[in-house]
Scaffold this motif. Sequence first.
Motif, short mmCIF file in Angstrom:
data_model
loop_
_atom_site.label_atom_id
_atom_site.label_comp_id
_atom_site.label_asym_id
_atom_site.label_seq_id
_atom_site.Cartn_x
_atom_site.Cartn_y
_atom_site.Cartn_z
N VAL A 30 30.48 -30.40 21.15
CA VAL A 30 30.69 -29.00 21.55
C VAL A 30 29.41 -28.35 22.05
N TYR A 31 28.31 -29.08 22.00
CA TYR A 31 27.02 -28.53 22.42
C TYR A 31 26.72 -28.84 23.88
N ASN A 32 26.18 -27.85 24.56
CA ASN A 32 25.57 -28.08 25.86
C ASN A 32 24.20 -28.71 25.60
N MET A 33 23.87 -29.74 26.37
CA MET A 33 22.62 -30.45 26.15
C MET A 33 21.72 -30.32 27.38
N GLY A 34 20.44 -30.34 27.15
CA GLY A 34 19.53 -30.20 28.27
C GLY A 34 18.22 -30.94 28.04
N TRP A 35 17.56 -31.18 29.14
CA TRP A 35 16.19 -31.71 29.13
C TRP A 35 15.29 -30.67 29.80
N TYR A 36 14.18 -30.43 29.16
CA TYR A 36 13.16 -29.52 29.67
C TYR A 36 11.83 -30.27 29.66
N PRO A 40 0.78 -29.05 30.84
CA PRO A 40 -0.31 -28.40 30.09
C PRO A 40 -0.53 -26.96 30.52
N ARG A 41 -0.58 -26.08 29.57
CA ARG A 41 -0.88 -24.66 29.81
C ARG A 41 0.18 -23.98 30.67
N LYS A 42 1.37 -24.53 30.70
CA LYS A 42 2.47 -23.93 31.46
C LYS A 42 3.67 -23.68 30.54
N GLU A 43 4.58 -22.84 31.04
CA GLU A 43 5.81 -22.60 30.32
C GLU A 43 6.73 -23.83 30.40
N ARG A 44 7.56 -23.97 29.41
CA ARG A 44 8.56 -25.03 29.44
C ARG A 44 9.57 -24.71 30.55
N ALA A 90 4.53 -34.91 32.10
CA ALA A 90 4.76 -33.76 31.22
C ALA A 90 5.31 -34.27 29.89
N VAL A 91 5.43 -33.35 28.95
CA VAL A 91 6.17 -33.64 27.72
C VAL A 91 7.61 -33.21 27.95
N TYR A 92 8.53 -34.10 27.71
CA TYR A 92 9.96 -33.84 27.94
C TYR A 92 10.64 -33.56 26.59
N TYR A 93 11.38 -32.46 26.58
CA TYR A 93 12.05 -32.01 25.36
C TYR A 93 13.56 -32.00 25.54
N CYS A 94 14.24 -32.36 24.49
CA CYS A 94 15.69 -32.30 24.45
C CYS A 94 16.11 -30.99 23.80
N ASN A 95 17.19 -30.41 24.31
CA ASN A 95 17.69 -29.14 23.80
C ASN A 95 19.19 -29.22 23.59
N PHE A 102 24.19 -18.43 18.19
CA PHE A 102 22.74 -18.46 18.06
C PHE A 102 22.23 -19.87 17.71
N TYR A 103 23.10 -20.83 17.77
CA TYR A 103 22.70 -22.18 17.40
C TYR A 103 22.03 -22.87 18.58
N GLU A 104 20.75 -23.16 18.41
CA GLU A 104 19.98 -23.85 19.43
C GLU A 104 18.91 -24.69 18.74
N TYR A 105 18.74 -25.91 19.23
CA TYR A 105 17.80 -26.83 18.60
C TYR A 105 16.98 -27.53 19.66
N TRP A 106 15.75 -27.90 19.24
CA TRP A 106 14.83 -28.62 20.13
C TRP A 106 14.36 -29.89 19.46
N GLY A 107 14.11 -30.91 20.26
CA GLY A 107 13.47 -32.10 19.77
C GLY A 107 11.96 -31.93 19.75
N GLN A 108 11.27 -32.97 19.32
CA GLN A 108 9.81 -32.89 19.17
C GLN A 108 9.08 -33.21 20.46
N GLY A 109 9.80 -33.74 21.44
CA GLY A 109 9.20 -34.05 22.73
C GLY A 109 8.77 -35.50 22.86
N THR A 110 8.80 -35.98 24.09
CA THR A 110 8.31 -37.32 24.40
C THR A 110 7.47 -37.25 25.66
#
Length: 116
Positions: A30-36, A40-44, A90-95, A102-110
């Motif tokens: 039921v979750y929408n999933m994303g990659w962000y 360095p020194r920039k917004e996700r 870059a560092v790639y994060y899963c969302n 209000f349920y939203e989660y992030w991974g630790q990045g790779t």
Amino acid sequence: AQLVESGGGLVQAGGSLRLSCAASGITFSVYNMGWYRQFPRKERELVATITSGGTTNYADSVKGRFTISRDNAKNTVFLQTNSLRPEDTAVYYCNAEATGTFYEYWGQGTQVTVSS
């Protein structure tokens, strides 16, 4: 809930990597999933998303090179990255986010590093 990314690494320009994000503790389907990704020194920034229904969306910079997919049976979302460029480093994060909640989660990045 936990999101665990894997598959990052060092690759030469023009190469490919397949990133994976395994989810636990959520009703994955039921979750929408994303990659962000974050430079360095920039917004996700958004790379790609896939809704619970399978609709995909991509940043212009990765269209035609990256493909997002999901396997609800394995609670996993993938990002196939092809024709990688040094500027993809870059560092790639899963969302994971549940629409209308209000349920939203992030991974630790790779880390993905593309050498020229």
